[in-house]
Design a protein around this motif. Structure first.
Motif, PDB file in Angstrom:
ATOM      1  N   ASP A   1       0.852  -1.193   0.000  1.00 23.89           N
ATOM      2  CA  ASP A   1       0.000   0.000   0.000  1.00 23.89           C
ATOM      3  C   ASP A   1       0.888   1.243   0.000  1.00 23.89           C
ATOM      4  N   ALA A   2       0.840   2.005  -1.098  1.00 27.00           N
ATOM      5  CA  ALA A   2       1.683   3.200  -1.212  1.00 27.00           C
ATOM      6  C   ALA A   2       1.232   4.306  -0.269  1.00 27.00           C
ATOM      7  N   ASP A   3      -0.011   4.237   0.185  1.00 30.17           N
ATOM      8  CA  ASP A   3      -0.528   5.182   1.182  1.00 30.17           C
ATOM      9  C   ASP A   3      -0.330   6.627   0.729  1.00 30.17           C
ATOM     10  N   THR A   4      -0.799   6.903  -0.467  1.00 32.80           N
ATOM     11  CA  THR A   4      -0.596   8.235  -1.042  1.00 32.80           C
ATOM     12  C   THR A   4      -1.820   9.131  -0.942  1.00 32.80           C
ATOM     13  N   ALA A   5      -2.878   8.665  -0.290  1.00 27.33           N
ATOM     14  CA  ALA A   5      -4.089   9.490  -0.179  1.00 27.33           C
ATOM     15  C   ALA A   5      -3.750  10.822   0.485  1.00 27.33           C
ATOM     16  N   PRO A   6      -4.244  11.929  -0.056  1.00 30.39           N
ATOM     17  CA  PRO A   6      -3.899  13.232   0.525  1.00 30.39           C
ATOM     18  C   PRO A   6      -4.507  13.471   1.898  1.00 30.39           C
ATOM     19  N   SER A   7      -5.597  12.800   2.212  1.00 35.02           N
ATOM     20  CA  SER A   7      -6.269  13.034   3.488  1.00 35.02           C
ATOM     21  C   SER A   7      -6.045  11.862   4.437  1.00 35.02           C
ATOM     22  N   GLU A   8      -6.193  12.125   5.715  1.00 38.65           N
ATOM     23  CA  GLU A   8      -6.112  11.059   6.711  1.00 38.65           C
ATOM     24  C   GLU A   8      -7.236  10.049   6.514  1.00 38.65           C
ATOM     25  N   ASP A   9      -8.433  10.541   6.147  1.00 42.24           N
ATOM     26  CA  ASP A   9      -9.571   9.647   5.954  1.00 42.24           C
ATOM     27  C   ASP A   9      -9.316   8.628   4.853  1.00 42.24           C
ATOM     28  N   GLY A  10      -8.504   8.986   3.865  1.00 48.19           N
ATOM     29  CA  GLY A  10      -8.254   8.108   2.732  1.00 48.19           C
ATOM     30  C   GLY A  10      -7.162   7.088   2.953  1.00 48.19           C
ATOM     31  N   SER A  11      -6.523   7.113   4.104  1.00 47.66           N
ATOM     32  CA  SER A  11      -5.436   6.177   4.392  1.00 47.66           C
ATOM     33  C   SER A  11      -5.975   4.945   5.107  1.00 47.66           C
ATOM     34  N   ALA A  12      -5.973   3.808   4.422  1.00 44.07           N
ATOM     35  CA  ALA A  12      -6.445   2.575   5.043  1.00 44.07           C
ATOM     36  C   ALA A  12      -5.598   2.223   6.255  1.00 44.07           C
ATOM     37  N   LEU A  13      -4.286   2.421   6.137  1.00 48.25           N
ATOM     38  CA  LEU A  13      -3.385   2.054   7.234  1.00 48.25           C
ATOM     39  C   LEU A  13      -3.639   2.911   8.470  1.00 48.25           C
ATOM     40  N   LEU A  14      -3.764   4.214   8.285  1.00 47.09           N
ATOM     41  CA  LEU A  14      -3.988   5.100   9.424  1.00 47.09           C
ATOM     42  C   LEU A  14      -5.351   4.837  10.057  1.00 47.09           C
ATOM     43  N   GLN A  15      -6.370   4.589   9.241  1.00 49.53           N
ATOM     44  CA  GLN A  15      -7.698   4.347   9.800  1.00 49.53           C
ATOM     45  C   GLN A  15      -7.755   3.012  10.540  1.00 49.53           C
ATOM     46  N   MET A  16      -7.014   2.014  10.080  1.00 53.77           N
ATOM     47  CA  MET A  16      -6.950   0.753  10.823  1.00 53.77           C
ATOM     48  C   MET A  16      -6.209   0.947  12.143  1.00 53.77           C
ATOM     49  N   TYR A  17      -5.137   1.713  12.102  1.00 49.46           N
ATOM     50  CA  TYR A  17      -4.400   1.998  13.342  1.00 49.46           C
ATOM     51  C   TYR A  17      -5.305   2.690  14.351  1.00 49.46           C
ATOM     52  N   ALA A  18      -6.113   3.637  13.883  1.00 41.40           N
ATOM     53  CA  ALA A  18      -7.001   4.381  14.783  1.00 41.40           C
ATOM     54  C   ALA A  18      -7.982   3.464  15.492  1.00 41.40           C
ATOM     55  N   CYS A  19      -8.337   2.358  14.847  1.00 38.72           N
ATOM     56  CA  CYS A  19      -9.355   1.464  15.398  1.00 38.72           C
ATOM     57  C   CYS A  19      -8.835   0.532  16.486  1.00 38.72           C
TER      58      CYS A  19
END
Length: 338
Positions: free
Chosen positions: A277-295
């Motif tokens: 996952d290149a994780d290039t989404a400009p927003s935090e909401d668009g990052s699968a990795l960050l949103q999984m971490y938040a959970c």
């Protein structure tokens, strides 16, 4: 459809929900601060009233449920972990396994549904849910809730069910999951609403935790409860962000192959998929990795803020968080009965 900031703002504005963690909410819940809450949920309707009821010691129950369309994917895993987190914070929590939902809406054979329910039940307990302090149940056999569904049906009609279709219905149609809102799907939605309203009938304040794409289900239940003459203001909802799917899909879903990771995948495959996952989404909401971490249950508001800042900076700390996240997910999925 993209589950991005614009979508979330649109949902909040259209339905007059309140944004968690951005100053519009001034309550905590079960020891969780607004900052902590925003790591797990993004908006709500009536949750402040629920928090007040909890603080006053009134009967109050959080309820959530999961569909049984197959092995749990990341979104299902984290929905269950939110329920475990709230129980560990001292709240009364109910988890409903949607066996009849799958049987009616997905036309899954009953024997297969029952086998999946057995595995989900064991999985939830292995994740740390205490069935002695809360409720872990299936829909099948709960004849009292079915009776509530029948009584509730008098106060709803076809137009209500058409209105309450979840926001991903178009995506599911495009991927051949279903082609129209059929009778079985309406029955599944009615029973889901009854899962909420039945607690209301028992005199409880009710907080429903669902993904934001399912926010209309709570509104449907409130609509029926109000027409029935029940205290619909005691039925509230709190809604999570979507975990973005792989391959550009808006959501990780059991119904869409290739959209995400699930417990049936070998660990090496999960590592490869998340590592790629290149994780290039400009927003935090668009990052699968960050949103999984938040959970993750252990991640609070300050931890999320640090991770988000590290992601923006592309620092070594973010690389370390990514690696830790992958191993944590593998550990959690290992609880799924093979």
């Amino acid at each position: 459809m993209k589950f991005d900031t614009a979508y979330y703002d649109s949902v909040i504005d259209q339905h007059r929900y309140e944004r968690l963690g951005l100053g519009a909410i001034d309550f905590g819940l079960a020891g969780m601060s607004p900052d902590d809450l925003r790591t797990k949920w993004m908006c709500h309707t009536g949750a402040g009233n629920f928090a007040e009821a909890v603080a006053m010691g009134e009967p109050a129950t959080v309820t959530t449920g999961v569909g049984l369309g197959g092995p749990p994917h990341a979104g299902t895993l984290f929905q269950l972990l939110r329920a475990v987190k709230l129980q560990q914070c001292g709240l009364n929590v109910q988890i409903v396994l949607g066996d009849l939902d799958s049987y009616n809406a997905r036309r899954t054979p009953l024997d297969s549904v029952r086998q999946l329910a057995d595995r989900y039940e064991e999985f939830v307990l292995r994740l740390g849910f205490d069935a002695d302090c809360g409720v872990l149940r299936r829909q099948e056999g709960e004849t009292d809730v079915m009776a509530t569904a029948f009584l509730l049906s008098r106060h709803l009609d076809d137009a209500d069910f058409q209105w309450a279709e979840e926001d991903l219905a178009g995506l599911y149609r495009n991927h051949g999951v279903f082609d129209h809102l059929n009778y079985g799907m309406k029955q599944a939605t009615l029973l889901m609403a009854a899962d909420f309203v039945h607690l209301l009938l028992q005199g409880h304040h009710v907080l429903v935790s669902l993904g934001v794409d399912e926010h209309k289900y709570v509104a449907l239940a409130r609509r029926g409860a109000e027409r029935w003459g029940l205290p619909s203001e005691h039925l509230s909802g709190i809604y999570t962000k979507m975990i973005p799917g792989l391959g550009g899909l808006p959501k990780m879903s059991k119904s869409i192959p290739g959209s995400g990771i699930d417990a049936s995948l070998p660990g090496e495959d999960i590592r490869a998929l998340l590592g790629a996952d290149a994780d290039t989404a400009p927003s935090e909401d668009g990052s699968a990795l960050l949103q999984m971490y938040a959970c993750l249950p252990e991640v609070d508001g300050p931890a999320y803020d640090r991770a988000a800042a590290a992601r923006r900076a592309r620092s070594p700390e973010w690389l370390a968080i990514r690696e830790q996240l992958v191993e944590r997910i593998l550990s959690l999925f290992s609880h799924w009965p093979k």
